[in-house]
Motif scaffolding. Structure first.
Motif, PDB file in Angstrom:
ATOM      1  N   PHE A  64      56.436  39.667  42.971  1.00 36.61           N
ATOM      2  CA  PHE A  64      55.845  40.862  42.342  1.00 36.61           C
ATOM      3  C   PHE A  64      54.784  40.493  41.311  1.00 36.61           C
ATOM      4  O   PHE A  64      53.871  41.284  41.043  1.00 36.61           O
ATOM      5  CB  PHE A  64      56.926  41.741  41.712  1.00 36.61           C
ATOM      6  CG  PHE A  64      57.564  41.186  40.461  1.00 36.61           C
ATOM      7  CD1 PHE A  64      57.000  41.409  39.217  1.00 36.61           C
ATOM      8  CD2 PHE A  64      58.737  40.440  40.534  1.00 36.61           C
ATOM      9  CE1 PHE A  64      57.587  40.915  38.057  1.00 36.61           C
ATOM     10  CE2 PHE A  64      59.325  39.932  39.387  1.00 36.61           C
ATOM     11  CZ  PHE A  64      58.760  40.158  38.143  1.00 36.61           C
ATOM     12  N   GLU A  67      59.725  43.254  44.905  1.00 37.08           N
ATOM     13  CA  GLU A  67      58.486  43.908  45.326  1.00 37.08           C
ATOM     14  C   GLU A  67      58.036  44.870  44.236  1.00 37.08           C
ATOM     15  O   GLU A  67      58.847  45.604  43.669  1.00 37.08           O
ATOM     16  CB  GLU A  67      58.697  44.691  46.627  1.00 37.08           C
ATOM     17  CG  GLU A  67      58.980  43.831  47.846  1.00 37.08           C
ATOM     18  CD  GLU A  67      57.743  43.128  48.357  1.00 37.08           C
ATOM     19  OE1 GLU A  67      56.621  43.639  48.130  1.00 37.08           O
ATOM     20  OE2 GLU A  67      57.896  42.060  48.974  1.00 37.08           O
ATOM     21  N   LEU A  68      56.737  44.859  43.956  1.00 38.42           N
ATOM     22  CA  LEU A  68      56.174  45.816  43.008  1.00 38.42           C
ATOM     23  C   LEU A  68      56.198  47.202  43.634  1.00 38.42           C
ATOM     24  O   LEU A  68      55.718  47.392  44.759  1.00 38.42           O
ATOM     25  CB  LEU A  68      54.741  45.424  42.650  1.00 38.42           C
ATOM     26  CG  LEU A  68      54.078  46.218  41.520  1.00 38.42           C
ATOM     27  CD1 LEU A  68      54.757  45.911  40.185  1.00 38.42           C
ATOM     28  CD2 LEU A  68      52.592  45.888  41.444  1.00 38.42           C
ATOM     29  N   VAL A  75      60.057  47.237  39.761  1.00 36.65           N
ATOM     30  CA  VAL A  75      60.291  46.153  40.720  1.00 36.65           C
ATOM     31  C   VAL A  75      61.584  46.441  41.471  1.00 36.65           C
ATOM     32  O   VAL A  75      62.601  46.787  40.875  1.00 36.65           O
ATOM     33  CB  VAL A  75      60.387  44.783  40.009  1.00 36.65           C
ATOM     34  CG1 VAL A  75      60.797  43.698  41.001  1.00 36.65           C
ATOM     35  CG2 VAL A  75      59.059  44.428  39.356  1.00 36.65           C
TER      36      VAL A  75
END
Length: 370
Positions: A149, A195-196, A191
């Motif tokens: 991320f 993953e962002l 997050v």
């Protein structure tokens, strides 16, 4: 060097504060200071006179947004160490350092190496000079760090680079379509499984961001007069190199490539143009005078390709591509309170999959006005 620097930035109506000694040292590096002499939007100032802002201001602006984003994520319980914060900030600060004069315009002619690769080489050289202070930053930039991320904050479809340049380019061109809810989007970042993502309350802000970016491409980045100016500059450089292959020649395999490349900026190109106005070669002199005096080619845009056009230094054709969203890139994910995480195309009731995946292609034909 003082421990804290305050920089005034009109885009964010206030001051950017920098207190990290490593970041300050990087900003003072000659290769970073060179960005003061490279315009963010190349020749766009020939259409929008206010577009004189530089890569330097954009990189500082992206650094500012990165700091805000990291703070938001930490407040939401995302584990980010101080070293990782510094690494992410350095990665976004240096993400554009490999650009050549007039940004993207000259990239295809001066050196046949993408600016991202040159950026990485420059980061590695600076890292050597600073005894490994950029180790984490390089890993994040190259997407080799174990927290993915952090790379997405630097390079993705909703990164700090895009958030800054949309607002900054909108401010200096006066094109209001680029104004997006930057603060709102950053406050909605989160997050999920490394993953962002964007919290569901940020859906509308992301929708506007995607649409704004598409509009800015047509109105600014691919404005037909900007395209005409870009083609004129490219043809000048091609003609000059054709007459003398040593002109602005850079060999990526040579040991002094980075040092020589880092000496080149917009000013060098403009000085050369003024000199080439007096060239014995009529084509080079005419092209150079045209750009110096803003006698740009006429240009037509069409939804269909132009047929039967003879291409030379004064005439040519090309294609323009604009896509709002790339499903093959790192998608923008929306996180719901119940734990579901879906692509923005599923979360939005405005931007469905068909709209987002559609790529608009236009064709241009440029030629002398007289």
């Amino acid at each position: 060097m003082s421990k804290r620097k305050i920089i005034n930035d009109p885009v964010y109506d206030g001051f950017l504060s920098i207190d990290d000694p490593v970041i300050l040292s990087v900003i003072e590096h000659p290769w970073f200071q060179r960005q003061r002499r490279i315009k963010q939007l190349g020749l766009t100032y020939l259409v929008y006179p206010g577009a004189m802002h530089t890569r330097f201001s954009h990189m500082l602006g992206a650094l500012n947004l990165m700091g805000r984003a990291l703070e938001v994520l930490r407040q939401k319980g995302v584990e980010i160490t101080d070293d990782e914060c510094r690494g992410a900030k350095l990665a976004i600060l240096l993400h554009d350092i490999g650009h050549g004069p007039f940004s993207h315009t000259s990239e295809r002619v001066l050196v046949d190496v993408p600016h991202e690769e040159i950026t990485l080489l420059m980061m590695q050289r600076i890292n050597e000079e600073m005894h490994g202070a950029l180790d984490v930053a390089i890993e994040i930039f190259a997407d080799r760090y174990h927290k993915h991320f952090l790379h997405q904050l630097v390079s993705s479809q909703l990164d700090m680079d895009r958030l800054d340049y949309l607002g900054r380019d909108s401010y200096f061109t006066g094109v209001s379509e680029g104004i997006v809810g930057t603060d709102r989007i950053i406050s909605m970042l989160n997050v999920h499984h490394d993953e962002l993502v964007v919290d569901e309350k940020g859906i509308y802000s992301v929708e506007k961001f995607i649409i704004s970016r598409r509009l800015m491409y047509w109105q600014v980045y691919m404005h037909k007069t900007v395209i005409a100016a870009d083609q004129l500059l490219l043809n000048i450089l091609r003609r000059a190199r054709g007459l003398d292959p040593t002109v602005f020649h850079f060999d990526p395999s040579s040991g002094d490539f980075l040092d020589r490349f880092a000496e080149l900026d917009d000013d060098d190109i403009m000085v050369a143009l003024k000199h080439w106005q007096h060239s014995d070669d009529e084509i080079l002199s005419t092209l150079s005078m045209n750009l110096v005096n803003r006698h740009l080619p006429a240009i037509k845009i069409s939804s269909e390709p132009f047929e039967g056009v003879e291409c030379d230094y004064f005439h040519g054709t090309g294609e323009l591509h604009n896509r709002s969203y790339d499903f093959n890139d790192q998608e923008i994910k929306v996180l719901y309170k119940d734990g579901r995480c879906v692509d923005i195309s599923e979360a939005s009731d405005q931007l469905d999959h068909h709209f987002l995946e559609k790529q608009v292609t236009k064709y241009y034909n440029y030629y002398p006005k007289q």
